[in-house]
Design a protein around this motif. Structure first.
Motif, PDB file in Angstrom:
ATOM      1  N   LEU A   1       0.851  -1.187   0.000  1.00  0.00           N
ATOM      2  CA  LEU A   1       0.000   0.000   0.000  1.00  0.00           C
ATOM      3  C   LEU A   1       0.885   1.234   0.000  1.00  0.00           C
ATOM      4  CD1 LEU A   1      -2.652  -0.965   2.737  1.00  0.00           C
ATOM      5  CD2 LEU A   1      -2.635  -1.513   0.314  1.00  0.00           C
ATOM      6  N   HIS A   2       0.639   2.110  -0.951  1.00  0.00           N
ATOM      7  CA  HIS A   2       1.315   3.411  -0.982  1.00  0.00           C
ATOM      8  C   HIS A   2       0.325   4.432  -0.446  1.00  0.00           C
ATOM      9  CE1 HIS A   2       4.677   1.746  -3.224  1.00  0.00           C
ATOM     10  NE2 HIS A   2       3.786   1.118  -3.984  1.00  0.00           N
ATOM     11  N   ILE A   3       0.672   5.068   0.679  1.00  0.00           N
ATOM     12  CA  ILE A   3      -0.288   5.878   1.418  1.00  0.00           C
ATOM     13  C   ILE A   3       0.216   7.313   1.583  1.00  0.00           C
ATOM     14  CG2 ILE A   3      -1.254   3.930   2.669  1.00  0.00           C
ATOM     15  CD1 ILE A   3       0.600   4.493   4.953  1.00  0.00           C
ATOM     16  N   ARG A   4      -0.723   8.197   1.945  1.00  0.00           N
ATOM     17  CA  ARG A   4      -0.397   9.572   2.308  1.00  0.00           C
ATOM     18  C   ARG A   4      -1.410  10.051   3.352  1.00  0.00           C
ATOM     19  NH1 ARG A   4      -3.822  13.258  -0.260  1.00  0.00           N
ATOM     20  NH2 ARG A   4      -5.048  12.352  -1.964  1.00  0.00           N
ATOM     21  N   PRO A   5      -1.112  11.006   4.158  1.00  0.00           N
ATOM     22  CA  PRO A   5       0.226  11.584   4.302  1.00  0.00           C
ATOM     23  C   PRO A   5       1.161  10.592   4.985  1.00  0.00           C
ATOM     24  CG  PRO A   5      -1.190  12.395   6.025  1.00  0.00           C
ATOM     25  CD  PRO A   5      -2.060  11.552   5.131  1.00  0.00           C
ATOM     26  N   MET A   6       2.376  11.012   5.231  1.00  0.00           N
ATOM     27  CA  MET A   6       3.310  10.129   5.913  1.00  0.00           C
ATOM     28  C   MET A   6       2.759   9.737   7.280  1.00  0.00           C
ATOM     29  SD  MET A   6       7.092  11.636   4.974  1.00  0.00           S
ATOM     30  CE  MET A   6       6.781  13.214   5.749  1.00  0.00           C
ATOM     31  N   VAL A   7       2.780   8.432   7.553  1.00  0.00           N
ATOM     32  CA  VAL A   7       2.224   7.923   8.798  1.00  0.00           C
ATOM     33  C   VAL A   7       3.341   7.828   9.840  1.00  0.00           C
ATOM     34  CG1 VAL A   7       1.094   5.971   9.901  1.00  0.00           C
ATOM     35  CG2 VAL A   7       0.424   6.663   7.592  1.00  0.00           C
TER      36      VAL A   7
ATOM     37  N   PHE B   1       7.392   5.364   6.152  1.00  0.00           N
ATOM     38  CA  PHE B   1       6.397   6.406   6.379  1.00  0.00           C
ATOM     39  C   PHE B   1       5.371   6.509   5.250  1.00  0.00           C
ATOM     40  CE2 PHE B   1       9.914   8.405   9.004  1.00  0.00           C
ATOM     41  CZ  PHE B   1       9.347   8.005  10.206  1.00  0.00           C
ATOM     42  N   GLN B   2       5.674   5.951   4.065  1.00  0.00           N
ATOM     43  CA  GLN B   2       4.781   6.129   2.924  1.00  0.00           C
ATOM     44  C   GLN B   2       4.275   4.827   2.318  1.00  0.00           C
ATOM     45  OE1 GLN B   2       7.491   8.775   0.647  1.00  0.00           O
ATOM     46  NE2 GLN B   2       5.813  10.271   0.748  1.00  0.00           N
ATOM     47  N   SER B   3       4.673   3.680   2.829  1.00  0.00           N
ATOM     48  CA  SER B   3       4.202   2.419   2.258  1.00  0.00           C
ATOM     49  C   SER B   3       4.204   1.312   3.312  1.00  0.00           C
ATOM     50  CB  SER B   3       5.071   2.010   1.069  1.00  0.00           C
ATOM     51  OG  SER B   3       6.393   1.731   1.483  1.00  0.00           O
ATOM     52  N   TRP B   4       3.241   0.395   3.148  1.00  0.00           N
ATOM     53  CA  TRP B   4       3.167  -0.811   3.974  1.00  0.00           C
ATOM     54  C   TRP B   4       3.192  -2.012   3.046  1.00  0.00           C
ATOM     55  CZ3 TRP B   4      -1.746   0.476   7.377  1.00  0.00           C
ATOM     56  CH2 TRP B   4      -1.478   1.597   8.168  1.00  0.00           C
ATOM     57  N   THR B   5       4.048  -2.971   3.332  1.00  0.00           N
ATOM     58  CA  THR B   5       4.034  -4.245   2.603  1.00  0.00           C
ATOM     59  C   THR B   5       3.392  -5.288   3.505  1.00  0.00           C
ATOM     60  OG1 THR B   5       6.009  -3.690   1.323  1.00  0.00           O
ATOM     61  CG2 THR B   5       5.438  -6.020   1.502  1.00  0.00           C
ATOM     62  N   ILE B   6       2.302  -5.869   3.000  1.00  0.00           N
ATOM     63  CA  ILE B   6       1.451  -6.727   3.820  1.00  0.00           C
ATOM     64  C   ILE B   6       1.357  -8.114   3.190  1.00  0.00           C
ATOM     65  CG2 ILE B   6      -0.879  -7.021   4.770  1.00  0.00           C
ATOM     66  CD1 ILE B   6      -1.203  -3.976   4.546  1.00  0.00           C
ATOM     67  N   SER B   7       1.471  -9.127   4.023  1.00  0.00           N
ATOM     68  CA  SER B   7       1.286 -10.515   3.591  1.00  0.00           C
ATOM     69  C   SER B   7      -0.133 -10.948   3.958  1.00  0.00           C
ATOM     70  CB  SER B   7       2.312 -11.426   4.269  1.00  0.00           C
ATOM     71  OG  SER B   7       2.071 -12.774   3.944  1.00  0.00           O
TER      72      SER B   7
END
Length: 692
Positions: free
Chosen positions: A43-49, A99-105
């Motif tokens: 997931l590419h997200i915003r704003p920075m988490v 801060f800007q992406s989560w890699t999830i299984s």
């Protein structure tokens, strides 16, 4: 904080996930995964988490399938993103983050419902972000999945191999028919799941037993409704088109849409091949098997009666049961927790109950453990007695005299359930699996089992047949000997050996007949008949030998027919008829394909094709068709001129392989003298040599 979270994009990592889930051959653009095995998304997200853990507690993933997703029937599931997973439920575990992406299984449980899914990220009660779509299949690689298969070579053969062989012909002359199962064609998965939507018990789509029964019943229903006019009523221009038998996809497409290739009833056996393609596409290990000399429509009776006249032609008496020359069926592999222990493994897909009524199509397919058939476990399923009888019944031959009386003929034993064959693992050899279905003829195990079955049927009040010995004995004895095949361009030998065991002279009328038969044991047409009046001295043994070619026949055998040779010997003192028969296959000219066994990817290859005309007539209107996944883009057809007797049809084709690995080149030749002359050659496509 959750409401302030936005998803810019979601990378489904299709290439990597499909590679790991053994679905890369299906698609490089759509995510297709197997249950019980993790797949990765980013997931590419915003704003920075920055408050990651605080945000993580407020978001969940939602997976939905079906037309009306519901938590009640498990077609909609909501599950948190955590650092730990629950193997009994849908899980999502963070593998990496910044801060800007989560890699999830993400992992679906091993008993999840299969189908097309939507994946969403829920950040609040009213806010969801669609992340993408994926298709979930059964998983033979997952130990917790009901279709788990231990052996990797078997998994590759019964799930991943699209190039099949189906065995036709006779028990003494087994003929391989190349078949394109095409289970990885994207249309097959979509058509299969679309067909499954007819079933409203979506919550049962996690159970391979239920899914197989539903699809078997629905495909049989579509086959019955899509059978078109047989070739006998077609004009000659339609015959070639009518008899093409190259693969499952065009047939499946026709059955479900009314478009595509036609399937005449003389090829009803293709149902087994189409079922195999559909089940493999959904992740169930499946194979096609052929049973030679299969007793059909017995209703569990252990005796099949065949009626012939004095000329050796079958009569219309008692057509309730019949011995088919071959029957093609489908086996699939799965656990059976619904049955007693020990009945998991190979199951035979039986659609025969479809004939008993169409009130509810979805309950007209049975899934029967092969072990139950071998052991005669009659109580396990209503169709076990019928399947057991199809492999173990005795055949009694009856002769109808010219005055209408019917008496039992003296005939050699005719066994059923012979040479049960399937394609071997990892090659093109024929594997005999008869021992899976029955004990060896004449063995003590079979005798004891038959006695047990007879006793159980007698106690249940279901025995309405005479317990007949397989043969009777009179003063004469007769044997029929023949080649197992007749070349379309040659002769075959026939010999009838008669023994006079008495000390008296005997006058015998011998009738030798040849009929063209359909594979379901129905006489198509009489091709030859010859009567001889013979006198045998006491204790004389005589052999009457002759040779035949198609020029001896009254007419040409129909396409795809099998020859049945019969010999009937009759004498009047006492009035006993002696009967013998043998089925022989018609062999078309040999098709030779010359091509290197190993070629390089993206480098042109030339294949040479030969067919010698050994017939007495020219081969006219010759058409060569070549096709092969990963070798030739679409099929190619070449129209050639006439080939005179003694000359050879010759053609060269050039193609450029586009896929590495073991591929199959299939070539088909049609002309005015024969149709569907098919040959195939396996070619290993290797990577090109790297420049120095």
């Amino acid at each position: 904080m959750g409401q302030a979270l936005y998803v810019n994009s979601c990378d489904l990592h299709v290439a990597r996930n499909n590679e790991e889930h053994h679905t890369k051959e299906i698609s490089s653009k759509r995510l297709i995964v197997r249950r019980g095995q993790p797949f990765t998304i980013t997931l590419h997200i915003r704003p920075m988490v920055r408050g990651f853990l605080r945000v993580l507690k407020k978001v969940t993933l939602v997976a939905q399938t079906g037309k009306q997703p519901s938590k009640t029937n498990r077609t909609e599931v909501t599950f948190p993103i955590t650092s730990q997973g629950n193997p009994k439920w849908w899980t999502a575990v963070v593998e990496d983050r910044d801060f800007q992406s989560w890699t999830i299984s993400v992992t679906a449980p091993a008993d999840a419902i299969i189908g097309h899914y939507s994946l969403l990220l829920q950040v609040s009660r009213s806010t969801q972000y669609p992340l993408g779509h994926f298709t979930l299949l059964f998983n033979p690689w997952g130990r917790e999945d009901a279709v788990f298969l231990e052996n990797e070579a078997q998994r590759r053969e019964y799930l991943l191999n699209q190039d099949g062989l189906i065995y036709l012909g006779t028990a003494d002359c087994i003929q391989p028919q190349p078949w394109d199962f095409g289970q990885f064609e994207i249309n097959v998965i979509d058509l299969s799941l679309r067909l499954l939507e007819v079933d409203k018990e979506v919550d049962q789509w996690s159970n391979p037993v239920h899914v197989t029964r539903v699809l078997g019943a629905l495909l049989n229903d579509r086959k019955e409704r899509s059978i078109l006019t047989t070739s006998k009523t077609q004009d000659s221009g339609d015959v070639r088109f009518l008899y093409k038998r190259r693969g499952s996809l065009p047939i499946l497409w026709h059955w479900l849409t009314g478009q595509g290739r036609q399937v005449p009833d003389g090829q009803a056996w293709v149902l087994a091949a189409v079922i195999c393609s559909v089940l493999r596409s959904l992740g169930i290990p499946t194979r096609v098997i052929t049973i030679f000399d299969s007793a059909q429509d017995t209703k569990g009776a252990l005796t099949v009666n065949e009626y012939y006249d004095k000329d050796g032609l079958q009569t219309g008496e008692d057509q309730g049961s019949r011995i088919w020359i071959f029957q093609v069926s489908t086996e699939c592999w799965m656990a059976r927790p619904d049955l007693s222990p020990g009945y998991g493994g190979w199951q035979i897909v039986d659609t025969s109950l479809h004939k008993e009524g169409r009130a509810n199509v979805l309950v007209t397919c049975n899934l029967v453990p092969v072990r139950a058939i071998k052991e005669g476990a009659l109580e396990l399923s209503p169709v076990v007695p019928t399947l057991f009888a199809s492999l173990n019944a005795s055949c009694a031959v009856w002769m109808k005299g010219r005055d209408g009386t019917v008496v039992r003929a003296d005939a050699c034993p005719k066994y059923v359930g012979n040479n049960i064959s399937t394609k071997g693992v990892g090659g093109d050899r024929c594997e005999d699996i008869t021992q899976n279905y029955k004990y060896h003829e004449g063995s003590s195990q079979k005798r004891e089992l038959l006695e047990k079955v007879w006793k159980e049927r007698d106690e249940a009040g279901k025995v309405n047949e005479l317990s007949l010995s397989p043969e009777t004995w009179g003063p004469l004895h007769m044997h029929l000997y023949s080649s197992s095949s007749m070349p379309l361009d040659g002769d075959f030998e026939l010999a009838v050996k008669i023994f006079n065991h008495t000390s008296e002279e005997k006058t015998v009328e011998l009738v030798i007949g040849i009929q063209a038969m359909d594979y379901n044991g129905v006489t198509s047409t009489q091709l030859y008949k010859k009567k001889l009046l013979l006198t045998f001295q006491d204790n004389e043994v005589r052999t009457i030998s002759t040779s035949f070619s198609s020029s001896n026949f009254l007419q040409s055998p129909p396409e795809n027919s099998i020859l049945r040779l019969t010999a009937v010997a009759t004498h009047t003192d006492p009035d006993i008829s002696y009967f013998a028969q043998q089925d022989i296959a018609i062999c078309k000219p040999q098709l030779t394909i010359e091509v290197p066994e190993m070629v390089r990817l993206y480098e042109p290859v030339i294949a040479s094709i030969y067919v010698q005309n050994k017939l007495n007539s020219p081969m006219e209107d010759c058409v060569i068709t070549a096709f092969g996944r990963g070798l030739i883009y679409r099929e190619r057809s070449y129209r050639l001129g006439s080939v005179q007797p003694g000359n050879s049809l010759y053609c060269q084709i050039q193609f450029t392989p586009t896929h590495a690995g073991l591929q199959r080149l299939t070539v088909e030749v049609d002309c005015n003298m024969f149709q569907n002359l098919t040959g195939y050659k396996s070619i290993n496509v290797v990577m090109p040599v790297s420049p120095a």
